[in-house]
Design an enzyme around this catalytic site. Structure first.
Site, PDB file in Angstrom:
ATOM      1  N   ASP A  48       0.807  -1.218   0.000  1.00 38.14           N
ATOM      2  CA  ASP A  48       0.000   0.000   0.000  1.00 38.14           C
ATOM      3  C   ASP A  48       0.841   1.270   0.000  1.00 38.14           C
ATOM      4  O   ASP A  48       0.570   2.215  -0.724  1.00 38.14           O
ATOM      5  CB  ASP A  48      -0.912   0.014   1.232  1.00 38.14           C
ATOM      6  CG  ASP A  48      -2.265  -0.584   0.898  1.00 38.14           C
ATOM      7  OD1 ASP A  48      -2.427  -1.048  -0.255  1.00 38.14           O
ATOM      8  OD2 ASP A  48      -3.144  -0.571   1.779  1.00 38.14           O
ATOM      9  N   SER A  50       3.934   1.775  -0.956  1.00 40.38           N
ATOM     10  CA  SER A  50       4.638   2.019  -2.224  1.00 40.38           C
ATOM     11  C   SER A  50       3.642   2.452  -3.298  1.00 40.38           C
ATOM     12  O   SER A  50       3.933   3.321  -4.113  1.00 40.38           O
ATOM     13  CB  SER A  50       5.359   0.755  -2.690  1.00 40.38           C
ATOM     14  OG  SER A  50       6.160   0.254  -1.667  1.00 40.38           O
ATOM     15  N   SER A  96     -15.525   6.228  -1.281  1.00 35.79           N
ATOM     16  CA  SER A  96     -14.224   5.999  -0.688  1.00 35.79           C
ATOM     17  C   SER A  96     -14.043   6.995   0.464  1.00 35.79           C
ATOM     18  O   SER A  96     -14.986   7.730   0.794  1.00 35.79           O
ATOM     19  CB  SER A  96     -13.189   6.215  -1.777  1.00 35.79           C
ATOM     20  OG  SER A  96     -11.987   5.739  -1.332  1.00 35.79           O
ATOM     21  N   LEU A  97     -12.859   7.036   1.042  1.00 37.26           N
ATOM     22  CA  LEU A  97     -12.598   7.986   2.121  1.00 37.26           C
ATOM     23  C   LEU A  97     -11.352   8.788   1.801  1.00 37.26           C
ATOM     24  O   LEU A  97     -10.412   8.259   1.206  1.00 37.26           O
ATOM     25  CB  LEU A  97     -12.368   7.243   3.447  1.00 37.26           C
ATOM     26  CG  LEU A  97     -13.572   6.567   4.085  1.00 37.26           C
ATOM     27  CD1 LEU A  97     -13.108   5.641   5.206  1.00 37.26           C
ATOM     28  CD2 LEU A  97     -14.551   7.602   4.623  1.00 37.26           C
ATOM     29  N   LYS A 130     -10.486   1.284  10.780  1.00 40.54           N
ATOM     30  CA  LYS A 130     -10.558   1.125   9.331  1.00 40.54           C
ATOM     31  C   LYS A 130     -10.075  -0.288   9.046  1.00 40.54           C
ATOM     32  O   LYS A 130      -8.893  -0.596   9.172  1.00 40.54           O
ATOM     33  CB  LYS A 130      -9.694   2.156   8.610  1.00 40.54           C
ATOM     34  CG  LYS A 130      -9.856   2.101   7.107  1.00 40.54           C
ATOM     35  CD  LYS A 130      -9.217   3.310   6.448  1.00 40.54           C
ATOM     36  CE  LYS A 130      -9.522   3.413   4.970  1.00 40.54           C
ATOM     37  NZ  LYS A 130      -9.192   2.230   4.208  1.00 40.54           N
TER      38      LYS A 130
HETATM   39  S1  IVH Z   1     -16.974   4.291   5.677  1.00 42.94           S
HETATM   40  C1  IVH Z   1     -18.992   6.945   2.890  1.00 42.94           C
HETATM   41  N1  IVH Z   1     -15.901   2.967   7.625  1.00 42.94           N
HETATM   42  O1  IVH Z   1     -12.284   1.945   3.526  1.00 42.94           O
HETATM   43  C2  IVH Z   1     -18.028   6.256   3.747  1.00 42.94           C
HETATM   44  N2  IVH Z   1     -15.110   2.565   5.429  1.00 42.94           N
HETATM   45  O2  IVH Z   1     -11.012   3.970   1.834  1.00 42.94           O
HETATM   46  C3  IVH Z   1     -17.556   5.016   3.148  1.00 42.94           C
HETATM   47  N3  IVH Z   1     -13.353   0.866   5.322  1.00 42.94           N
HETATM   48  O3  IVH Z   1     -14.389   1.587   0.769  1.00 42.94           O
HETATM   49  C4  IVH Z   1     -16.797   4.118   3.957  1.00 42.94           C
HETATM   50  N4  IVH Z   1     -13.302   0.395   7.454  1.00 42.94           N
HETATM   51  O4  IVH Z   1     -13.934  -0.458   2.216  1.00 42.94           O
HETATM   52  C5  IVH Z   1     -15.907   3.193   6.309  1.00 42.94           C
HETATM   53  N5  IVH Z   1     -15.086   1.842   9.470  1.00 42.94           N
HETATM   54  C6  IVH Z   1     -15.079   2.057   8.152  1.00 42.94           C
HETATM   55  C7  IVH Z   1     -14.226   1.367   7.281  1.00 42.94           C
HETATM   56  C8  IVH Z   1     -14.258   1.650   5.918  1.00 42.94           C
HETATM   57  C9  IVH Z   1     -12.796   0.112   6.273  1.00 42.94           C
HETATM   58  C10 IVH Z   1     -12.983   0.804   3.896  1.00 42.94           C
HETATM   59  C11 IVH Z   1     -14.146   0.701   2.964  1.00 42.94           C
HETATM   60  C12 IVH Z   1     -14.040   1.885   2.072  1.00 42.94           C
HETATM   61  C13 IVH Z   1     -12.590   2.244   2.198  1.00 42.94           C
HETATM   62  C14 IVH Z   1     -12.355   3.699   1.911  1.00 42.94           C
END
Ligand code: IVH
EC number: 6.5.1.2
Length: 688
Positions: A48, A50, A96-97, A130
């Site tokens: 990730d 890299s 996504s975030l 996460k």
């Molecule tokens: S919230 C609108 N909560 O991270 C908000 N995502 O980089 C959408 N993920 O696609 C996601 N843990 O696969 C949320 N506690 C968490 C999460 C989480 C892992 C993942 C998820 C998302 C990605 C975004």
């Protein structure tokens, strides 16, 4: 694969200065290949950090040369644009975030949220782990799990329904006829990952390089495999389905509680699970707490997600193209990195096990430099297909010893060469016993190879406890030819000891310690033999079960398999090793070493049942550091009564170091006296 928008500061390890268009093209190709591999067989070619660094270089170049941006650039695309879109439309886009990497980034995000709301957040911040797996939407209709959909490109996802029934935390049927869509992360817990790789190894498939990479492949191949691999789901969101209006809460926390009450697993079930805080200072403190808990978690996390908890505030804050303004991911340092396998070393352990160790190009993983990793055994090397000079993934997740798993075959160069397995014991040059999964020097621990390690182990505190015999001393005795096995320790003369120690005084102390070692209970003497597949606990069980060394020696594999805690599969090898140690055991017996396990008459209800016990003197062994109350509790748990004074009622006196008047009184009264070590053995099950 994370969203290609930002990079960890730790991952920025490239010099941007001489970056030209050819580099840009190459970088885009590399990033696309990494995404394609990830979404192909579920194994990335880049870790990730890299990948993030690469995409950041691409993004920088694109910012400076907007006219040269390639249409297939991974920047700003979910999964770099390679995520399999599938054909199932998402009810609401799966977003996504955005990422931050430190308190400053978090504060900036908080300030932007305040700006969008026109005031500070009122409903608090929900803080969750996460989870490091694959995003999945699970659709429940009338209480039945009807469909699983992958994230895909956010608008459409792959149908993963074949995995229904093998995802822990997503019941196929709920007690309530609810209709809604729950969203969350599917992952392989560490245990599930081990099991998955064992199954794959047994079926001749490539092992997964780490739990996250295994998740996507596991979900996708659920139907085609002849065996089932379990995964685990944790919910982090829920949305309405078919306009059913089932979800009623007006905060994220409330909806997650509603979902959890139905039996769907949410992060709340874990120690790093959802909590709501009023201020960002509290959020930061919780992030630190989660960071501290990370290594001990049964699953992988790569960050902490912070969300405005109240839906009304989420709505007001709104969305960017691909991520919400109301949530952010605080990324934690990566626990896995890619590096190169330089060499494989073969080390011989105390029981003669020949274990392979990977020598790696040093790489920093989660704050420490990793140079070595375990390769388990030759069977693992064969199943992983690993070659020298391969690029490998190193990961640390709760392990003290870092591990590497499968090679990244896509990155294999022309310089890859097969790993040579030893033809003879790397230490003594003798034959290797290849009958088990772990290879062993056919000489075993009894003599020849592994002798030094075996002797050092034998004199250890939990075995014969001869603390004057340190490593260099033993080496000197072996070099001189004075000691060829553990039994020889008991026939050492004062002259031999004085010569090795270069001190007559030390020789006398050692003679005393060796004399004391003759009286150790059988379990310690047995443990000192270093029998394969046995350690402290099993030695105790074996000694207790058989009572004497003579009985142990006559036991065949079936009889050994009846010992509590002894895995039946190991019994034949243990029996064979005991038989092979016959001559050493005879020598020990001839040297006057105790060969029986002390038995104290007990009634039902524990080893000290019916005993009135007084403990006196200093505790240095297994009881070191325990105070009077701790010892009292141990005695009581073992069924005895603890007392402070020796009287006619006392049935057992435990004499520690420098025991004084109480010991004298007990001896006067004829009370049974045991050493601290014997006592510790008696109450071993209650030491906690
Ligand atoms: S919230 C609108 N909560 O991270 C908000 N995502 O980089 C959408 N993920 O696609 C996601 N843990 O696969 C949320 N506690 C968490 C999460 C989480 C892992 C993942 C998820 C998302 C990605 C975004």
């Amino acid at each position: 694969m994370t969203t290609a928008t930002a990079a960890s500061p730790a991952a920025v390890d490239h010099d941007h200065a001489d970056y030209d268009h050819a580099d840009y093209d190459h970088a885009v190709d590399l990033a696309l290949a990494a995404c394609a591999a990830y979404y192909g067989d579920g194994d990335t070619t880049l870790d990730d950090a890299s990948y993030d660094a690469l995409v950041r270089r691409i993004a920088d170049h694109e910012a400076a040369h907007p006219d040269r941006v390639r249409a297939d650039s991974p920047v700003g695309k979910v999964g770099g644009g390679a995520a399999p879109a599938g054909d199932v439309a998402h009810t609401v886009p799966m977003l996504s975030l955005d990422n931050v990497f430190d308190g400053e980034g978090l504060a900036k995000w908080g300030a932007s949220l305040t700006r969008r709301l026109g005031r500070p957040v009122d409903g608090g911040y929900a803080v969750e782990p996460k989870l490091d797996g694959a995003a999945v939407a699970a659709r429940y209709r009338d209480g039945r799990l009807v469909q699983l959909v992958g994230r895909g490109d956010g608008a459409h996802g792959e149908d993963l329904s074949a995995a229904i029934g093998s995802v822990v935390g997503l019941p196929a049927r709920l007690a309530v006829d609810a209709t809604f869509e729950v969203r969350g992360e599917v992952l392989l817990t560490r245990e599930q990952f081990e099991t998955a790789n064992e199954l794959r190894q047994a079926h001749g498939s490539k092992v997964f390089s780490n739990p996250r990479n295994g998740t996507a492949g596991t979900l996708r191949g659920a139907r085609s495999r002849g065996y089932r691999i379990e995964t685990t789901f944790f919910a982090y969101g829920a949305v309405d389905l078919d306009g059913a209006g089932f979800l009623t809460g007006d905060t994220h926390e409330a909806v997650m509680a509603q979902v959890a009450a139905l039996g769907v697993r949410t992060t709340v079930a874990t120690e790093v699970g959802l909590r709501v805080y009023k201020t960002l200072e509290e959020v930061q403190a919780r992030i630190e707490e989660i960071t501290g808990l990370r290594a001990g978690l049964p699953f992988g996390i790569d960050g902490v997600v912070v969300k405005a908890d109240r839906f009304a505030e989420q709505e007001k804050a709104g969305l960017a193209t691909r991520h919400p303004h109301w949530a952010v991911a605080y990324k934690l340092p990566p626990v896995e990195r890619r590096t190169r396998l330089i060499a494989v070393e073969w080390n011989v352990g105390r029981t003669g096990v020949i274990a392979p160790r990977a020598v790696l190009e040093p790489v920093e993983v989660d704050g420490s430099v990793v140079r070595y990793a375990t390769l388990h055994n030759p069977a693992f090397i064969a199943a992983s297909g690993l070659m020298l000079n391969d690029v490998v993934t190193v990961w640390k997740a709760g392990d003290i010893i870092p591990r590497i798993e499968a090679p990244v075959v896509d990155l294999r160069g022309d310089d890859a060469t097969p790993i040579e397995l030893p033809q003879e014991c790397p230490k003594c040059g003798g034959e290797i016993d290849r009958s088990g999964e772990r290879w062993e020097c056919a000489g075993g621990a009894g003599g020849g190879c592994g002798l030094l390690a075996a002797l050092k182990y034998a004199v250890g505190r939990d075995q014969l406890d001869i603390d004057g015999l340190g490593g260099t001393f033993i080496e000197a005795l072996v070099d001189e030819g004075a000691v060829g096995d553990v039994a020889d320790l008991f026939t050492l003369t004062r002259d031999q000891l004085a010569a090795a120690a270069r001190s007559e005084k030390r020789a006398d102390t050692l003679l005393e310690q060796i004399a004391a070692a003759r009286t150790r209970p059988l379990n310690r003497v047995f443990c000192a033999l270093g029998i394969v597949r046995t350690g402290r606990t099993l030695s105790r069980e074996i000694a207790r079960h058989f009572g004497t060394m003579a009985a142990i020696r006559t036991a065949d594999a079936d009889a050994l398999a009846a010992v509590p805690k002894l895995p039946a599969a190991n019994a034949p090898r243990i029996a064979a090793h005991i038989a092979a140690m016959g001559a050493v055991i005879d020598k020990l017996t001839a040297a006057g070493v105790n060969m029986t396990e002390p038995v104290i008459e007990t009634a039902d209800g524990g080893p000290l049942s019916g005993h009135v016990v007084v403990v006196t003197g200093g505790m240095n062994g297994a009881l070191a550091g325990r105070n009077r109350n701790d010892v009292k509790e141990i005695i009581e748990n073992a069924g005895g009564t603890s007392s402070g004074t020796v009287s006619r009622k006392t049935t057992l006196l435990v004499a520690g170091e420098n025991a004084g008047s109480k010991l004298a009184k007990a001896q006067e009264l004829g009370t049974r006296v045991v050493s601290e070590a014997e006592f510790a053995d008696l109450v071993a099950d209650f030491l906690g």
